[in-house]
Design an enzyme around this catalytic site. Structure first.
Site, PDB file in Angstrom:
ATOM      1  N   CYS A 261      -5.987  -8.502  -3.582  1.00  0.00           N
ATOM      2  CA  CYS A 261      -7.019  -8.080  -4.545  1.00  0.00           C
ATOM      3  C   CYS A 261      -7.125  -9.042  -5.716  1.00  0.00           C
ATOM      4  O   CYS A 261      -8.193  -9.233  -6.257  1.00  0.00           O
ATOM      5  CB  CYS A 261      -6.741  -6.666  -5.022  1.00  0.00           C
ATOM      6  SG  CYS A 261      -5.111  -6.456  -5.732  1.00  0.00           S
TER       7      CYS A 261
ATOM      8  N   GLU B 126     -16.446 -11.122  -3.116  1.00  0.00           N
ATOM      9  CA  GLU B 126     -15.050 -11.106  -2.672  1.00  0.00           C
ATOM     10  C   GLU B 126     -15.021 -11.359  -1.169  1.00  0.00           C
ATOM     11  O   GLU B 126     -15.633 -10.620  -0.400  1.00  0.00           O
ATOM     12  CB  GLU B 126     -14.419  -9.744  -2.985  1.00  0.00           C
ATOM     13  CG  GLU B 126     -12.952  -9.698  -2.626  1.00  0.00           C
ATOM     14  CD  GLU B 126     -12.309  -8.348  -2.905  1.00  0.00           C
ATOM     15  OE1 GLU B 126     -12.888  -7.314  -2.545  1.00  0.00           O
ATOM     16  OE2 GLU B 126     -11.218  -8.334  -3.481  1.00  0.00           O
TER      17      GLU B 126
HETATM   18  P1  NAP Z   1     -11.738  -0.134   1.877  1.00  0.00           P
HETATM   19  O1  NAP Z   1     -12.594  -0.371   3.039  1.00  0.00           O
HETATM   20  O2  NAP Z   1     -12.360   0.268   0.598  1.00  0.00           O
HETATM   21  O3  NAP Z   1     -10.652   0.927   2.340  1.00  0.00           O
HETATM   22  C1  NAP Z   1      -9.647   1.415   1.493  1.00  0.00           C
HETATM   23  C2  NAP Z   1      -9.267   2.812   1.926  1.00  0.00           C
HETATM   24  O4  NAP Z   1     -10.381   3.691   1.743  1.00  0.00           O
HETATM   25  C3  NAP Z   1      -8.883   2.922   3.397  1.00  0.00           C
HETATM   26  O5  NAP Z   1      -7.850   3.866   3.521  1.00  0.00           O
HETATM   27  C4  NAP Z   1     -10.168   3.413   4.022  1.00  0.00           C
HETATM   28  O6  NAP Z   1      -9.998   4.092   5.242  1.00  0.00           O
HETATM   29  C5  NAP Z   1     -10.652   4.366   2.956  1.00  0.00           C
HETATM   30  N1  NAP Z   1     -12.079   4.689   3.030  1.00  0.00           N
HETATM   31  C6  NAP Z   1     -13.077   4.005   3.633  1.00  0.00           C
HETATM   32  N2  NAP Z   1     -14.252   4.657   3.481  1.00  0.00           N
HETATM   33  C7  NAP Z   1     -13.995   5.776   2.777  1.00  0.00           C
HETATM   34  C8  NAP Z   1     -14.797   6.856   2.284  1.00  0.00           C
HETATM   35  N3  NAP Z   1     -16.108   6.911   2.500  1.00  0.00           N
HETATM   36  N4  NAP Z   1     -14.188   7.841   1.578  1.00  0.00           N
HETATM   37  C9  NAP Z   1     -12.872   7.800   1.340  1.00  0.00           C
HETATM   38  N5  NAP Z   1     -12.056   6.812   1.777  1.00  0.00           N
HETATM   39  C10 NAP Z   1     -12.612   5.806   2.480  1.00  0.00           C
HETATM   40  O7  NAP Z   1     -10.870  -1.415   1.519  1.00  0.00           O
HETATM   41  P2  NAP Z   1     -10.041  -2.304   2.522  1.00  0.00           P
HETATM   42  O8  NAP Z   1     -11.017  -3.144   3.268  1.00  0.00           O
HETATM   43  O9  NAP Z   1      -9.064  -1.490   3.253  1.00  0.00           O
HETATM   44  O10 NAP Z   1      -9.204  -3.179   1.490  1.00  0.00           O
HETATM   45  C11 NAP Z   1      -9.736  -4.294   0.902  1.00  0.00           C
HETATM   46  C12 NAP Z   1     -10.258  -3.995  -0.498  1.00  0.00           C
HETATM   47  O11 NAP Z   1      -9.257  -3.379  -1.299  1.00  0.00           O
HETATM   48  C13 NAP Z   1     -10.624  -5.249  -1.222  1.00  0.00           C
HETATM   49  O12 NAP Z   1     -11.851  -5.071  -1.880  1.00  0.00           O
HETATM   50  C14 NAP Z   1      -9.506  -5.431  -2.232  1.00  0.00           C
HETATM   51  O13 NAP Z   1      -9.836  -6.174  -3.351  1.00  0.00           O
HETATM   52  C15 NAP Z   1      -9.152  -4.036  -2.543  1.00  0.00           C
HETATM   53  N6  NAP Z   1      -7.790  -3.945  -3.068  1.00  0.00           N
HETATM   54  C16 NAP Z   1      -7.619  -3.723  -4.398  1.00  0.00           C
HETATM   55  C17 NAP Z   1      -6.354  -3.660  -4.943  1.00  0.00           C
HETATM   56  C18 NAP Z   1      -6.149  -3.417  -6.419  1.00  0.00           C
HETATM   57  O14 NAP Z   1      -5.062  -3.077  -6.807  1.00  0.00           O
HETATM   58  N7  NAP Z   1      -7.159  -3.578  -7.242  1.00  0.00           N
HETATM   59  C19 NAP Z   1      -5.241  -3.787  -4.120  1.00  0.00           C
HETATM   60  C20 NAP Z   1      -5.440  -4.006  -2.764  1.00  0.00           C
HETATM   61  C21 NAP Z   1      -6.731  -4.073  -2.255  1.00  0.00           C
HETATM   62  P3  NAP Z   1      -9.859   3.328   6.656  1.00  0.00           P
HETATM   63  O15 NAP Z   1      -8.480   3.666   7.034  1.00  0.00           O
HETATM   64  O16 NAP Z   1     -10.833   3.922   7.590  1.00  0.00           O
HETATM   65  O17 NAP Z   1     -10.054   1.881   6.436  1.00  0.00           O
END
Ligand code: NAP
Ligand code: MG
Length: 497
Positions: free
Chosen positions: A301, A401
């Site tokens: 992130c 990103e």
């Molecule tokens: P994501 O697609 O937003 O998914 C994160 C989590 O949310 C997963 O468990 C996902 O489930 C769930 N999710 C998806 N759609 C949802 C909905 N409609 N309602 C509730 N939950 C839902 O993110 P990702 O692709 O896994 O991770 C990458 C992103 O995370 C990047 O943008 C990164 O920058 C960010 N990140 C931020 C930090 C920080 O501390 N700021 C740290 C790490 C990552 P699934 O299991 O189905 O995927």
């Protein structure tokens, strides 16, 4: 001594774990999804199926929330010193299972073994110990009330049932970063880990029970975001939701929370700038800039994905940077000496390759890398370290990103100019500055729009130091004693004497 290319010997406990039937942790019991549905989790280095997990949906989330609600009063009333004892025991078990946890994470997520073993697990253990120390240190304040005859003070009380939704990039740290402070503050939790990497969270759930964390205090529902995740965010009996993930889903979480106005904290995406001033130590700056973007194959992130180099040192640094990037070894995370593992999935590989193609189409200069799989990386979702120069500020790869090993490099002339360009995006997660001038370091740190600014370093974390975003990178601070504010509410008490 292990040499490059040799495979890491798999801990027998990992084989045993993979053979188990993976269920949901609800009310202290491992139970199948009510629907009976399951999903497979894969090794990103090969695409092979690792194991099968229960696919929870709204019904299972509801069961888990009821269990957490039932467990809440007794857990909130557990003496703080006893909560500390249990959480330290939990941390000790994480440490004892360090090798197993690291290998589960490598197999599920693809990251290099050294990164999982020496960074992720250690930080997770440290975080749990740090949180274990919280319960006896959560205090209120007394106030100098002007009208004599009254005493007024505050109490910090738990919120109730919390929900946590986590991403796949550092799934063990993410699970512990939620479980530790939520439980330390006397709340109960329903955790929905990322569907791509559910394994370490499930193992952590087993260890929580082994540590003696009472039934229902920690519940884990594996499954998909739009079903299980959305049901948790919407649930009216959930008092707070802690989300780490993309900005896009973060927005949906806020909307879903409106029904009962639950408290929301968001750790979202970023497009973080790293700025190299002409008085910087260029060797340090180069090494740091390389890891700032390529650690965990850019699936970070805080990835320093925009590198700004002052003109007089630009060419020298670019030459060093490209040479260093080309020396990095790409391969399966379970091979010793690998620097970059595969991306998490074919979907993510396609996304990242699409960004690389857009970079080319929008007239950026590709200095190294690209969309071809590196030599010997045929099976998995690999992308080589990729660097673009001459990137227009309005190019897609300069603004969005990517979450992959793709760096955009920019040249600048003055401090004022680079601050304006660095602050031009709606994100505000992290930033970095390299300079030997103390005054400049302080001035620029103050001016950068970011929740964390690193000076002469990058990507450094500690359980005692708060972390979080500004702008569209989210709100709320995790880690540090600030995490105790996040998971408690303040009650004011007036007493007439
Ligand atoms: P994501 O697609 O937003 O998914 C994160 C989590 O949310 C997963 O468990 C996902 O489930 C769930 N999710 C998806 N759609 C949802 C909905 N409609 N309602 C509730 N939950 C839902 O993110 P990702 O692709 O896994 O991770 C990458 C992103 O995370 C990047 O943008 C990164 O920058 C960010 N990140 C931020 C930090 C920080 O501390 N700021 C740290 C790490 C990552 P699934 O299991 O189905 O995927
Ligand atoms: Mg996986």
């Amino acid at each position: 001594m292990s040499t490059y290319g040799q495979s890491v010997a798999i801990d027998p406990a990992v084989h045993r774990f993979m053979r188990r039937t993976h269920k949901l942790l609800i009310g202290g019991e491992w139970v199948p999804a009510a629907s009976g549905a399951t999903f497979e989790t894969h090794d990103p280095a090969t695409g092979d199926v690792l194991t099968t997990c229960a696919s929870g949906d709204a019904t299972d989330i509801d069961r888990a929330v009821q269990a957490a609600r039932q467990a809440f009063p007794a857990w909130a009333a557990t003496p703080p010193i006893e909560r500390e004892r249990l959480l330290h025991r939990f941390a000790d078990l994480l440490e004892l299972r360090r090798l197993e946890l690291a290998q589960l994470e490598v197999l599920d997520n693809g990251k290099p073994f050294a990164l999982a073993y020496q960074m992720e697990v250690d930080l997770a253990v440290d975080q749990m110990h740090y949180c274990a120390g919280m319960p006896t240190r959560i205090t209120g304040e007394t106030y100098p009330v002007s009208n004599t005859g009254f005493a007024a003070y505050t109490r910090r009380e738990p919120l109730g049932v919390c929900g946590a939704i986590t991403p796949w990039n550092y799934s063990l740290i993410m699970a512990v970063q939620k479980i530790g402070p939520v439980l330390a503050c006397g709340n109960t939790l329903v955790l929905k880990p990322a569907e791509q990497t559910p394994l370490t969270a499930l193992r952590v759930g087993e260890l929580a029970l082994e540590a003696g964390i009472p039934a229902g205090v920690l519940n884990i529902v594996t499954g998909y975001g739009p079903t299980a995740g959305a049901a948790l965010a919407q649930h009216r009996a959930v008092d707070a939701i802690s989300f780490t993930g993309s900005t896009e889903v973060g927005r949906q979480i806020v909307q879903a929370s409106a029904g009962n106005l639950k408290q929301v904290s968001l750790e979202l995406g970023g497009k973080s700038p790293l700025i190299i001033m002409d008085d910087a130590n260029l060797d340090d700056a180069t090494e740091t800039a390389v890891w700032a973007i390529f650690a965990n194959s850019g699936q970070n992130c805080v990835a320093g994905s925009r590198l700004y180099i002052q003109r007089s040192v630009y060419q020298q640094m670019i030459d060093q940077l490209v040479a260093r990037a080309e020396s990095l070894r790409v391969g399966p995370g379970m091979q010793h000496g690998v620097d970059l593992g595969p991306l998490i999935s074919q979907t993510q590989r396609d996304r990242v390759c699409n960004y690389i193609e857009q970079g080319l189409a929008q007239h950026a200069t590709l200095l190294t890398g690209g969309t071809d799989r590196p030599h010997g990386c045929a099976g998995g979702y690999f992308v080589p370290p990729t660097i673009f120069a001459d990137v227009p500020d309005d190019a897609t790869i300069a603004r969005e990103e990517i979450f992959g090993p793709v760096l955009s490099v920019f040249v600048f002339d003055t401090e004022a100019e680079v601050l304006t360009r660095a602050n031009a995006l709606p994100y505000g997660l992290a930033a970095g500055v390299f300079t030997e001038n103390v005054g400049r370091a302080q001035r620029m740190s103050a001016a950068l729009h970011a929740g964390t600014v690193w000076v002469n370093t990058y990507d450094w974390f500690d359980p005692a130091v708060p972390f979080g975003g500004m702008g569209q990178s989210g709100y709320g601070r995790e880690l540090g004693h600030q995490a105790a504010d996040l998971y408690t509410t303040l009650k004011t008490v007036w007493v007439k004497s």
